[in-house]
Design a protein around this motif. Structure first.
Motif, PDB file in Angstrom:
ATOM      1  N   ALA A  12       0.833  -1.210   0.000  1.00  0.00           N
ATOM      2  CA  ALA A  12       0.000   0.000   0.000  1.00  0.00           C
ATOM      3  C   ALA A  12       0.867   1.259   0.000  1.00  0.00           C
ATOM      4  O   ALA A  12       0.560   2.229  -0.701  1.00  0.00           O
ATOM      5  CB  ALA A  12      -0.942  -0.013   1.205  1.00  0.00           C
ATOM      6  N   LEU A  13       1.960   1.241   0.766  1.00  0.00           N
ATOM      7  CA  LEU A  13       2.878   2.384   0.757  1.00  0.00           C
ATOM      8  C   LEU A  13       3.514   2.565  -0.616  1.00  0.00           C
ATOM      9  O   LEU A  13       3.651   3.689  -1.108  1.00  0.00           O
ATOM     10  CB  LEU A  13       3.970   2.203   1.816  1.00  0.00           C
ATOM     11  CG  LEU A  13       3.553   2.482   3.257  1.00  0.00           C
ATOM     12  CD1 LEU A  13       4.661   2.056   4.213  1.00  0.00           C
ATOM     13  CD2 LEU A  13       3.204   3.944   3.447  1.00  0.00           C
ATOM     14  N   ALA A  14       3.895   1.466  -1.238  1.00  0.00           N
ATOM     15  CA  ALA A  14       4.476   1.543  -2.580  1.00  0.00           C
ATOM     16  C   ALA A  14       3.454   2.095  -3.567  1.00  0.00           C
ATOM     17  O   ALA A  14       3.797   2.911  -4.433  1.00  0.00           O
ATOM     18  CB  ALA A  14       4.969   0.168  -3.024  1.00  0.00           C
ATOM     19  N   ALA A  15       2.203   1.670  -3.441  1.00  0.00           N
ATOM     20  CA  ALA A  15       1.156   2.184  -4.336  1.00  0.00           C
ATOM     21  C   ALA A  15       0.975   3.684  -4.138  1.00  0.00           C
ATOM     22  O   ALA A  15       0.787   4.426  -5.104  1.00  0.00           O
ATOM     23  CB  ALA A  15      -0.164   1.445  -4.085  1.00  0.00           C
ATOM     24  N   GLY A  16       1.045   4.150  -2.902  1.00  0.00           N
ATOM     25  CA  GLY A  16       0.931   5.581  -2.642  1.00  0.00           C
ATOM     26  C   GLY A  16       2.086   6.364  -3.254  1.00  0.00           C
ATOM     27  O   GLY A  16       1.888   7.434  -3.819  1.00  0.00           O
ATOM     28  N   ALA A  17       3.296   5.810  -3.151  1.00  0.00           N
ATOM     29  CA  ALA A  17       4.449   6.478  -3.758  1.00  0.00           C
ATOM     30  C   ALA A  17       4.314   6.507  -5.271  1.00  0.00           C
ATOM     31  O   ALA A  17       4.607   7.528  -5.911  1.00  0.00           O
ATOM     32  CB  ALA A  17       5.739   5.772  -3.351  1.00  0.00           C
ATOM     33  N   LEU A  18       3.860   5.398  -5.853  1.00  0.00           N
ATOM     34  CA  LEU A  18       3.657   5.364  -7.308  1.00  0.00           C
ATOM     35  C   LEU A  18       2.560   6.327  -7.734  1.00  0.00           C
ATOM     36  O   LEU A  18       2.659   6.954  -8.793  1.00  0.00           O
ATOM     37  CB  LEU A  18       3.337   3.943  -7.772  1.00  0.00           C
ATOM     38  CG  LEU A  18       4.504   2.965  -7.725  1.00  0.00           C
ATOM     39  CD1 LEU A  18       4.018   1.552  -8.040  1.00  0.00           C
ATOM     40  CD2 LEU A  18       5.594   3.383  -8.702  1.00  0.00           C
ATOM     41  N   LEU A  19       1.529   6.472  -6.907  1.00  0.00           N
ATOM     42  CA  LEU A  19       0.461   7.427  -7.217  1.00  0.00           C
ATOM     43  C   LEU A  19       1.012   8.847  -7.243  1.00  0.00           C
ATOM     44  O   LEU A  19       0.706   9.625  -8.148  1.00  0.00           O
ATOM     45  CB  LEU A  19      -0.675   7.304  -6.199  1.00  0.00           C
ATOM     46  CG  LEU A  19      -1.862   8.244  -6.380  1.00  0.00           C
ATOM     47  CD1 LEU A  19      -2.580   7.958  -7.697  1.00  0.00           C
ATOM     48  CD2 LEU A  19      -2.819   8.115  -5.225  1.00  0.00           C
ATOM     49  N   ALA A  20       1.843   9.174  -6.255  1.00  0.00           N
ATOM     50  CA  ALA A  20       2.444  10.514  -6.229  1.00  0.00           C
ATOM     51  C   ALA A  20       3.341  10.723  -7.444  1.00  0.00           C
ATOM     52  O   ALA A  20       3.321  11.793  -8.064  1.00  0.00           O
ATOM     53  CB  ALA A  20       3.246  10.701  -4.943  1.00  0.00           C
ATOM     54  N   LEU A  21       4.115   9.708  -7.814  1.00  0.00           N
ATOM     55  CA  LEU A  21       4.970   9.798  -9.000  1.00  0.00           C
ATOM     56  C   LEU A  21       4.128   9.994 -10.257  1.00  0.00           C
ATOM     57  O   LEU A  21       4.415  10.860 -11.085  1.00  0.00           O
ATOM     58  CB  LEU A  21       5.830   8.538  -9.120  1.00  0.00           C
ATOM     59  CG  LEU A  21       6.735   8.448 -10.340  1.00  0.00           C
ATOM     60  CD1 LEU A  21       7.808   9.528 -10.296  1.00  0.00           C
ATOM     61  CD2 LEU A  21       7.358   7.066 -10.415  1.00  0.00           C
ATOM     62  N   MET A  22       3.060   9.210 -10.396  1.00  0.00           N
ATOM     63  CA  MET A  22       2.182   9.310 -11.562  1.00  0.00           C
ATOM     64  C   MET A  22       1.557  10.699 -11.657  1.00  0.00           C
ATOM     65  O   MET A  22       1.535  11.313 -12.724  1.00  0.00           O
ATOM     66  CB  MET A  22       1.075   8.254 -11.495  1.00  0.00           C
ATOM     67  CG  MET A  22       0.091   8.336 -12.653  1.00  0.00           C
ATOM     68  SD  MET A  22      -1.514   7.626 -12.318  1.00  0.00           S
ATOM     69  CE  MET A  22      -2.213   8.771 -11.169  1.00  0.00           C
ATOM     70  N   ILE A  23       1.088  11.213 -10.534  1.00  0.00           N
ATOM     71  CA  ILE A  23       0.439  12.523 -10.543  1.00  0.00           C
ATOM     72  C   ILE A  23       1.438  13.611 -10.916  1.00  0.00           C
ATOM     73  O   ILE A  23       1.136  14.523 -11.686  1.00  0.00           O
ATOM     74  CB  ILE A  23      -0.241  12.794  -9.190  1.00  0.00           C
ATOM     75  CG1 ILE A  23      -1.465  11.890  -9.053  1.00  0.00           C
ATOM     76  CG2 ILE A  23      -0.641  14.254  -9.050  1.00  0.00           C
ATOM     77  CD1 ILE A  23      -2.086  11.901  -7.687  1.00  0.00           C
ATOM     78  N   GLY A  24       2.640  13.513 -10.366  1.00  0.00           N
ATOM     79  CA  GLY A  24       3.664  14.505 -10.702  1.00  0.00           C
ATOM     80  C   GLY A  24       4.012  14.488 -12.180  1.00  0.00           C
ATOM     81  O   GLY A  24       4.105  15.547 -12.822  1.00  0.00           O
ATOM     82  N   ILE A  25       4.200  13.308 -12.737  1.00  0.00           N
ATOM     83  CA  ILE A  25       4.544  13.188 -14.165  1.00  0.00           C
ATOM     84  C   ILE A  25       3.382  13.658 -15.040  1.00  0.00           C
ATOM     85  O   ILE A  25       3.581  14.393 -16.020  1.00  0.00           O
ATOM     86  CB  ILE A  25       4.948  11.739 -14.500  1.00  0.00           C
ATOM     87  CG1 ILE A  25       6.287  11.402 -13.824  1.00  0.00           C
ATOM     88  CG2 ILE A  25       5.040  11.527 -16.000  1.00  0.00           C
ATOM     89  CD1 ILE A  25       6.659   9.935 -13.907  1.00  0.00           C
ATOM     90  N   ASN A  26       2.156  13.248 -14.688  1.00  0.00           N
ATOM     91  CA  ASN A  26       0.999  13.646 -15.493  1.00  0.00           C
ATOM     92  C   ASN A  26       0.767  15.152 -15.441  1.00  0.00           C
ATOM     93  O   ASN A  26       0.387  15.762 -16.449  1.00  0.00           O
ATOM     94  CB  ASN A  26      -0.261  12.921 -15.029  1.00  0.00           C
ATOM     95  CG  ASN A  26      -0.249  11.472 -15.421  1.00  0.00           C
ATOM     96  OD1 ASN A  26       0.478  11.065 -16.314  1.00  0.00           O
ATOM     97  ND2 ASN A  26      -1.054  10.677 -14.740  1.00  0.00           N
ATOM     98  N   SER A  27       0.994  15.762 -14.288  1.00  0.00           N
ATOM     99  CA  SER A  27       0.774  17.205 -14.213  1.00  0.00           C
ATOM    100  C   SER A  27       1.836  17.958 -15.005  1.00  0.00           C
ATOM    101  O   SER A  27       1.545  19.006 -15.581  1.00  0.00           O
ATOM    102  CB  SER A  27       0.748  17.674 -12.770  1.00  0.00           C
ATOM    103  OG  SER A  27       2.004  17.473 -12.165  1.00  0.00           O
ATOM    104  N   LEU A  28       3.041  17.409 -15.057  1.00  0.00           N
ATOM    105  CA  LEU A  28       4.072  18.023 -15.897  1.00  0.00           C
ATOM    106  C   LEU A  28       3.649  17.963 -17.360  1.00  0.00           C
ATOM    107  O   LEU A  28       3.737  18.959 -18.082  1.00  0.00           O
ATOM    108  CB  LEU A  28       5.415  17.319 -15.691  1.00  0.00           C
ATOM    109  CG  LEU A  28       6.561  17.844 -16.549  1.00  0.00           C
ATOM    110  CD1 LEU A  28       6.897  19.285 -16.158  1.00  0.00           C
ATOM    111  CD2 LEU A  28       7.779  16.948 -16.410  1.00  0.00           C
ATOM    112  N   LEU A  29       3.167  16.807 -17.788  1.00  0.00           N
ATOM    113  CA  LEU A  29       2.684  16.669 -19.169  1.00  0.00           C
ATOM    114  C   LEU A  29       1.505  17.611 -19.416  1.00  0.00           C
ATOM    115  O   LEU A  29       1.428  18.244 -20.470  1.00  0.00           O
ATOM    116  CB  LEU A  29       2.287  15.219 -19.454  1.00  0.00           C
ATOM    117  CG  LEU A  29       1.774  14.905 -20.848  1.00  0.00           C
ATOM    118  CD1 LEU A  29       2.819  15.231 -21.913  1.00  0.00           C
ATOM    119  CD2 LEU A  29       1.363  13.440 -20.945  1.00  0.00           C
ATOM    120  N   ALA A  30       0.611  17.728 -18.429  1.00  0.00           N
ATOM    121  CA  ALA A  30      -0.553  18.603 -18.587  1.00  0.00           C
ATOM    122  C   ALA A  30      -0.139  20.068 -18.704  1.00  0.00           C
ATOM    123  O   ALA A  30      -0.808  20.839 -19.391  1.00  0.00           O
ATOM    124  CB  ALA A  30      -1.510  18.433 -17.411  1.00  0.00           C
ATOM    125  N   SER A  31       0.963  20.445 -18.057  1.00  0.00           N
ATOM    126  CA  SER A  31       1.397  21.838 -18.147  1.00  0.00           C
ATOM    127  C   SER A  31       1.895  22.186 -19.548  1.00  0.00           C
ATOM    128  O   SER A  31       1.915  23.343 -19.928  1.00  0.00           O
ATOM    129  CB  SER A  31       2.482  22.125 -17.113  1.00  0.00           C
ATOM    130  OG  SER A  31       3.690  21.475 -17.449  1.00  0.00           O
TER     131      SER A  31
END
Length: 154
Positions: A12-31
């Motif tokens: 679950a902790l790993a999934a949370g870290a991956l979620l944060a990574l995914m959100i950061g990468i996606n928001s960069l692409l969205a910018s």
């Protein structure tokens, strides 16, 4: 089983870290383009990755009758991608706002905990029904306090 007692929280902790990574990468692409485009790319890459993992798992493990999904799966259970897509789009918008990544994740965590507590107490979506306790309320208040500290005391 003792193995699950420790591995499930770590997963679950790993999934949370991956979620944060995914959100950061996606928001960069969205910018560079738009939140909707970032969502399409994320889900396209995610679908390809899931398909490759499925092929790998099918190749490595023999298929038996017990591994087939039950025939009584409710149709609404196949709609989980809708909240996932909305999460990606909304996160791409909020991360590129003054909330930034930490504020967005803190509020997303709060939303997850609150919805999870309501789901647990009502038994929604086939989860085991569980009564809310004082500890649940205290934990939620602490999470909200942490959110306030992250967002307002920069």
């Amino acid at each position: 089983m003792i193995h699950e007692r420790f591995s499930n929280p770590l997963l679950a902790l790993a999934a949370g870290a991956l979620l944060a990574l995914m959100i950061g990468i996606n928001s960069l692409l969205a910018s560079f383009n738009s939140p909707l485009f970032a969502s399409w790319v994320a889900h396209g890459v995610g679908a390809i990755t899931a398909w490759l993992l499925l092929l790998l798992l099918r190749w490595r493990t023999p298929r038996s009758a017990s591994s087939l999904p039950p025939a009584s799966v409710p149709r609404w259970a196949y709609l989980g991608g809708i909240p996932g897509a909305l999460t990606v789009v909304l996160a791409a918008i909020t991360v590129n706002s003054p909330l930034a990544l930490s504020g967005s994740l803190a509020l997303m965590l709060t939303g997850q905990v609150l919805f999870g507590m309501v789901s647990d107490s009502c038994g929604w979506f086939g989860v085991i029904k569980r009564r809310l306790s004082v500890n649940d309320v205290i934990a939620t208040l602490l999470i909200l306090s942490g959110c306030a500290l992250l967002i307002f005391l920069r």
